[in-house]
Design a protein around this motif. Structure first.
Motif, PDB file in Angstrom:
ATOM      1  N   MET A   1       1.068  -1.815  -0.013  1.00 57.46           N
ATOM      2  CA  MET A   1      -0.334   0.045  -0.045  1.00 57.46           C
ATOM      3  C   MET A   1       0.930   1.368  -0.106  1.00 57.46           C
ATOM      4  O   MET A   1       0.817   2.166  -0.602  1.00 57.46           O
ATOM      5  CB  MET A   1      -1.293  -0.122   1.245  1.00 57.46           C
ATOM      6  N   LYS A   2       2.082   0.983   0.637  1.00 54.92           N
ATOM      7  CA  LYS A   2       3.391   2.266   0.509  1.00 54.92           C
ATOM      8  C   LYS A   2       3.604   2.555  -1.166  1.00 54.92           C
ATOM      9  O   LYS A   2       3.787   3.753  -0.819  1.00 54.92           O
ATOM     10  CB  LYS A   2       4.022   2.215   1.824  1.00 54.92           C
ATOM     11  N   ARG A   3       3.779   1.705  -1.550  1.00 53.97           N
ATOM     12  CA  ARG A   3       4.346   2.088  -2.390  1.00 53.97           C
ATOM     13  C   ARG A   3       3.258   2.061  -3.259  1.00 53.97           C
ATOM     14  O   ARG A   3       3.325   3.547  -4.390  1.00 53.97           O
ATOM     15  CB  ARG A   3       4.546   0.839  -3.479  1.00 53.97           C
ATOM     16  N   PHE A   4       2.192   2.179  -2.962  1.00 54.91           N
ATOM     17  CA  PHE A   4       0.624   2.599  -4.783  1.00 54.91           C
ATOM     18  C   PHE A   4       0.756   4.087  -3.455  1.00 54.91           C
ATOM     19  O   PHE A   4       0.287   4.495  -4.442  1.00 54.91           O
ATOM     20  CB  PHE A   4      -0.454   1.070  -4.454  1.00 54.91           C
ATOM     21  N   LEU A   5      -0.004   4.517  -2.636  1.00 52.38           N
ATOM     22  CA  LEU A   5      -0.022   5.189  -2.720  1.00 52.38           C
ATOM     23  C   LEU A   5       0.783   6.550  -2.855  1.00 52.38           C
ATOM     24  O   LEU A   5       0.988   7.963  -3.194  1.00 52.38           O
ATOM     25  CB  LEU A   5      -0.055   6.103  -0.387  1.00 52.38           C
ATOM     26  N   LYS A   6       2.540   5.872  -2.321  1.00 53.58           N
ATOM     27  CA  LYS A   6       3.472   6.628  -3.417  1.00 53.58           C
ATOM     28  C   LYS A   6       3.612   7.068  -4.371  1.00 53.58           C
ATOM     29  O   LYS A   6       4.017   8.638  -4.973  1.00 53.58           O
ATOM     30  CB  LYS A   6       4.760   6.509  -2.815  1.00 53.58           C
ATOM     31  N   ALA A 154       7.137   8.219  12.296  1.00 55.11           N
ATOM     32  CA  ALA A 154       7.192   6.969  12.464  1.00 55.11           C
ATOM     33  C   ALA A 154       8.581   6.738  12.413  1.00 55.11           C
ATOM     34  O   ALA A 154       9.804   8.021  11.643  1.00 55.11           O
ATOM     35  CB  ALA A 154       6.524   6.518  11.223  1.00 55.11           C
ATOM     36  N   ILE A 155       9.178   5.554  12.953  1.00 49.55           N
ATOM     37  CA  ILE A 155      10.717   4.449  13.123  1.00 49.55           C
ATOM     38  C   ILE A 155      10.841   3.283  12.084  1.00 49.55           C
ATOM     39  O   ILE A 155      10.085   2.278  12.865  1.00 49.55           O
ATOM     40  CB  ILE A 155      11.371   4.702  13.900  1.00 49.55           C
ATOM     41  N   PHE A 156      11.341   3.445  11.225  1.00 49.37           N
ATOM     42  CA  PHE A 156      11.458   2.109  10.635  1.00 49.37           C
ATOM     43  C   PHE A 156      13.009   1.722  11.084  1.00 49.37           C
ATOM     44  O   PHE A 156      14.099   2.343  10.941  1.00 49.37           O
ATOM     45  CB  PHE A 156      11.089   2.665   9.198  1.00 49.37           C
ATOM     46  N   GLY A 157      13.020   0.308  10.607  1.00 50.94           N
ATOM     47  CA  GLY A 157      13.651  -0.821  10.703  1.00 50.94           C
ATOM     48  C   GLY A 157      14.736  -0.973  10.124  1.00 50.94           C
ATOM     49  O   GLY A 157      14.772  -0.309   8.345  1.00 50.94           O
ATOM     50  N   GLU A 158      15.433  -1.381   9.921  1.00 55.61           N
ATOM     51  CA  GLU A 158      16.505  -1.570   8.332  1.00 55.61           C
ATOM     52  C   GLU A 158      15.192  -2.499   7.535  1.00 55.61           C
ATOM     53  O   GLU A 158      14.667  -3.280   7.824  1.00 55.61           O
ATOM     54  CB  GLU A 158      17.775  -2.809   8.848  1.00 55.61           C
ATOM     55  N   GLU A 159      15.276  -2.463   5.845  1.00 56.85           N
ATOM     56  CA  GLU A 159      15.043  -3.145   5.460  1.00 56.85           C
ATOM     57  C   GLU A 159      15.112  -4.360   4.976  1.00 56.85           C
ATOM     58  O   GLU A 159      16.783  -4.641   5.099  1.00 56.85           O
ATOM     59  CB  GLU A 159      15.431  -2.002   3.772  1.00 56.85           C
ATOM     60  N   THR A 160      14.487  -5.561   5.023  1.00 56.56           N
ATOM     61  CA  THR A 160      14.900  -7.228   5.005  1.00 56.56           C
ATOM     62  C   THR A 160      14.396  -7.314   3.690  1.00 56.56           C
ATOM     63  O   THR A 160      13.384  -6.378   3.162  1.00 56.56           O
ATOM     64  CB  THR A 160      14.511  -7.822   5.880  1.00 56.56           C
ATOM     65  N   ARG A 161      14.104  -8.585   3.074  1.00 57.40           N
ATOM     66  CA  ARG A 161      13.640  -8.765   2.022  1.00 57.40           C
ATOM     67  C   ARG A 161      12.646 -10.272   2.591  1.00 57.40           C
ATOM     68  O   ARG A 161      13.227 -11.512   3.430  1.00 57.40           O
ATOM     69  CB  ARG A 161      14.651  -9.801   1.134  1.00 57.40           C
ATOM     70  N   ASP A 162      11.516 -10.590   1.666  1.00 60.47           N
ATOM     71  CA  ASP A 162      10.472 -11.459   2.352  1.00 60.47           C
ATOM     72  C   ASP A 162      11.097 -12.279   1.935  1.00 60.47           C
ATOM     73  O   ASP A 162      11.792 -12.978   1.072  1.00 60.47           O
ATOM     74  CB  ASP A 162       9.652 -10.785   2.594  1.00 60.47           C
ATOM     75  N   ASN A 164       9.774 -14.492  -0.478  1.00 63.11           N
ATOM     76  CA  ASN A 164       9.543 -14.385  -2.278  1.00 63.11           C
ATOM     77  C   ASN A 164      10.703 -13.252  -2.998  1.00 63.11           C
ATOM     78  O   ASN A 164      10.619 -12.695  -4.368  1.00 63.11           O
ATOM     79  CB  ASN A 164       8.306 -13.369  -2.645  1.00 63.11           C
ATOM     80  N   LYS A 165      11.394 -12.512  -1.654  1.00 63.20           N
ATOM     81  CA  LYS A 165      12.728 -11.463  -1.855  1.00 63.20           C
ATOM     82  C   LYS A 165      12.309 -10.233  -2.121  1.00 63.20           C
ATOM     83  O   LYS A 165      12.538  -9.837  -2.622  1.00 63.20           O
ATOM     84  CB  LYS A 165      13.548 -11.933  -3.142  1.00 63.20           C
ATOM     85  N   ARG A 166      11.189 -10.249  -1.557  1.00 57.50           N
ATOM     86  CA  ARG A 166      10.618  -8.713  -2.148  1.00 57.50           C
ATOM     87  C   ARG A 166      11.000  -7.706  -0.957  1.00 57.50           C
ATOM     88  O   ARG A 166      10.965  -8.284   0.421  1.00 57.50           O
ATOM     89  CB  ARG A 166       8.929  -8.575  -1.470  1.00 57.50           C
ATOM     90  N   LYS A 167      10.743  -6.339  -0.966  1.00 59.46           N
ATOM     91  CA  LYS A 167      11.748  -5.502   0.312  1.00 59.46           C
ATOM     92  C   LYS A 167       9.855  -5.856   1.251  1.00 59.46           C
ATOM     93  O   LYS A 167       9.051  -5.801   1.018  1.00 59.46           O
ATOM     94  CB  LYS A 167      12.077  -4.016  -0.417  1.00 59.46           C
TER      95      LYS A 167
END
Length: 194
Positions: A1-6, A154-162, A164-167
């Motif tokens: 959703m974040k990507r869509f809204l951006k 908001a405070i975000f931690g380090e970006e990881t991969r799920d 399926n290798k998606r961010k």
């Protein structure tokens, strides 16, 4: 959703930046970048503010009042607005005014963020940020507006991969704060770094 809204925000800002004529307020919009791009941002933001139940009830009542109506008067944006207003608490109606009746823009910036380790897996995060709200007229001229609005911090931690290798975005903290224009400093305690 974040990507869509951006993408929707980028589409709206691009559309208004290339506007040769005047931009109408949302309740009287007449351009695709307003219907689609701004519309999704307005309704998603309102849902986030008043909740699923209130917005869905308003939309259901609107539908039930006008669906399959064979004779005029037919539904318009003012009718939808009336149903949504009915289900929006008085304390949050500023949001309806700002999104439906005015062209509202924000200039919110994170000036500095620092983190200090506290204990095994906790951090005190200090945020130094500024907030500003502006109203634009139909020609695009902006003027500073009074601000006492709910804004997400908001405070975000380090970006990881799920799997399926998606961010994967990892929020450590997300809360609405009622902010006034100007600079502010906030220290928050968060656990974890992922």
């Amino acid at each position: 959703m974040k990507r869509f809204l951006k993408n929707e925000l980028d589409g709206y800002l691009s559309g208004r930046g290339n506007e040769a004529n005047k931009e109408n307020v949302f309740i009287n919009c007449n351009r695709p970048y307003q219907w689609y791009n701004k519309g999704s941002l307005v309704l998603y933001g309102l849902r986030d503010l008043i909740g699923d139940k209130a917005l869905n009830t308003a939309l259901r009542e609107f539908r039930d009042s006008f669906a399959l109506k064979p004779d005029p008067p037919f539904a318009g944006s003012n009718d939808l607005y009336a149903f949504i207003t009915k289900h929006t608490p008085d304390s949050l109606r500023y949001c309806l005014t700002d999104t439906w009746e005015k062209i509202t823009l924000y200039d919110n910036k994170m000036n500095l963020a620092t983190a200090k380790a506290v204990g095994k897996d906790g951090y005190d995060v200090t945020l130094d940020f500024s907030a500003k709200k502006m109203y634009a007229d139909s020609s695009g001229k902006e003027s500073v507006a009074a601000m006492n609005d709910y804004i997400d911090i908001a405070i975000f931690g380090e970006e990881t991969r799920d799997a399926n290798k998606r961010k994967k975005i990892n929020p450590l903290y997300l809360q609405k704060y009622k902010l006034q224009a100007g600079t502010s400093k906030l220290t928050l305690h968060v656990k974890g770094n992922r």
